[in-house]
Design a protein around this motif. Sequence first.
Motif, short mmCIF file in Angstrom:
data_model
loop_
_atom_site.label_atom_id
_atom_site.label_comp_id
_atom_site.label_asym_id
_atom_site.label_seq_id
_atom_site.Cartn_x
_atom_site.Cartn_y
_atom_site.Cartn_z
N ASP A 1 0.05 -6.52 -2.17
CA ASP A 1 0.80 -6.31 -3.42
C ASP A 1 -0.15 -6.12 -4.60
O ASP A 1 0.07 -5.26 -5.45
N PHE B 1 -1.84 -2.67 -4.39
CA PHE B 1 -0.90 -1.61 -4.74
C PHE B 1 -0.60 -1.58 -6.24
O PHE B 1 -0.49 -0.52 -6.85
N ASN B 2 -0.48 -2.76 -6.84
CA ASN B 2 -0.20 -2.82 -8.28
C ASN B 2 -1.37 -2.27 -9.09
O ASN B 2 -1.17 -1.56 -10.08
N VAL C 1 0.58 2.29 -6.98
CA VAL C 1 1.16 2.97 -5.82
C VAL C 1 2.68 3.07 -5.97
O VAL C 1 3.34 2.14 -6.47
N LYS D 1 4.51 1.92 -0.92
CA LYS D 1 4.13 0.51 -0.80
C LYS D 1 4.93 -0.17 0.31
O LYS D 1 4.36 -0.86 1.17
N ARG E 1 3.63 -1.68 4.04
CA ARG E 1 3.94 -3.05 4.44
C ARG E 1 4.70 -3.06 5.77
O ARG E 1 4.42 -3.90 6.64
#
Length: 334
Positions: free
Chosen positions: A297, A300-301, A305, A310, A314
Amino acid sequence: MTGTAVAPPPTLRESASRRRSRLTDPAVGVWLAAAVVTALGWIVVAARGGDFLTLSNVVGILQNCVALGLVAVGQTAVILTGSLDLSVAYLISLGTLVAATTMEDSGVVTAVLAVLALSAAVGLANGLIVTGLKVNAFIATLGTAFILRGWIEDNYTGPAGKVTASFQHLGYDRVGPIPVSLFLLLAVAAALWVITRRTRFGHHLYATGGDEHAARLSGVRTRRTIIAAHVLCSLCVGAAALFLASRLGAGAPWAGTEARYDLESIAAVVLGGTALAGGRGGVVGTLGGVLVLAVLDSVFNQLGVDPFFKNVVRGVVIIAAVALYARRGSRRPA
């Protein structure tokens, strides 16, 4: 002259077999995966001109582990018996609301006791429905989730209550780079590890999940075991609700559902190597799964993304992990 027989030292083959067994343990694998994901995240973010391992980012990752970790640790106890709990997200939301409104009127201690009592009651209800009415755990806890949702929507239209400033220290204070709330997670996880690995009840959890019929024939009170597991899970969820209330400063009807703690917690448990069918896994692997999801997370943040991509990544990670565990399990000798 007779003496006490001394067991021969393990052979090289036996020692190698033990080392190989430890390396193929899902709990070890998921922690290695967490280290790899962290290293790759640092490389990718650095290549884009960012700085991944800053103090603020590390603290953010650890804080994001707390709520999900508390729920996932509780979910582990339930899944070990072959059950699960889909009511956790709405219980978190209701727990934050009860905590904040009670704290505003009656103080911290009363609020904490109220949330834990509510959580235990919900867990007891789930366990009784599953074992007494013989309702599948998926349907039983989903039904409980809808009941909690209905209560929230009927009684709350938005944030409610106010968390005292002293209680918010739980959500924001740090000891160096380590959030105080992380100690709460570690304490709960350690308690659950002792319960599952060092007590008769813990052995009953594994036995019930491995083969409920055989466990019952062996004298295990499987109904009580499943009920107790659901109560344990809900108490962990109550702890997560208290933590989130300390972070938000008020109760929030969306606190549990917005972060999808129901599915996220199950994903962390499965990623950590606990079998959904029950009987195999543990708390240590679950914490590794939580860390993997938190690091992903954060990466990606920082990269900005797209949410769709995202979730795709996952999902692929979880499917790949479960497939790998299943492949290893099929290779084990009978």
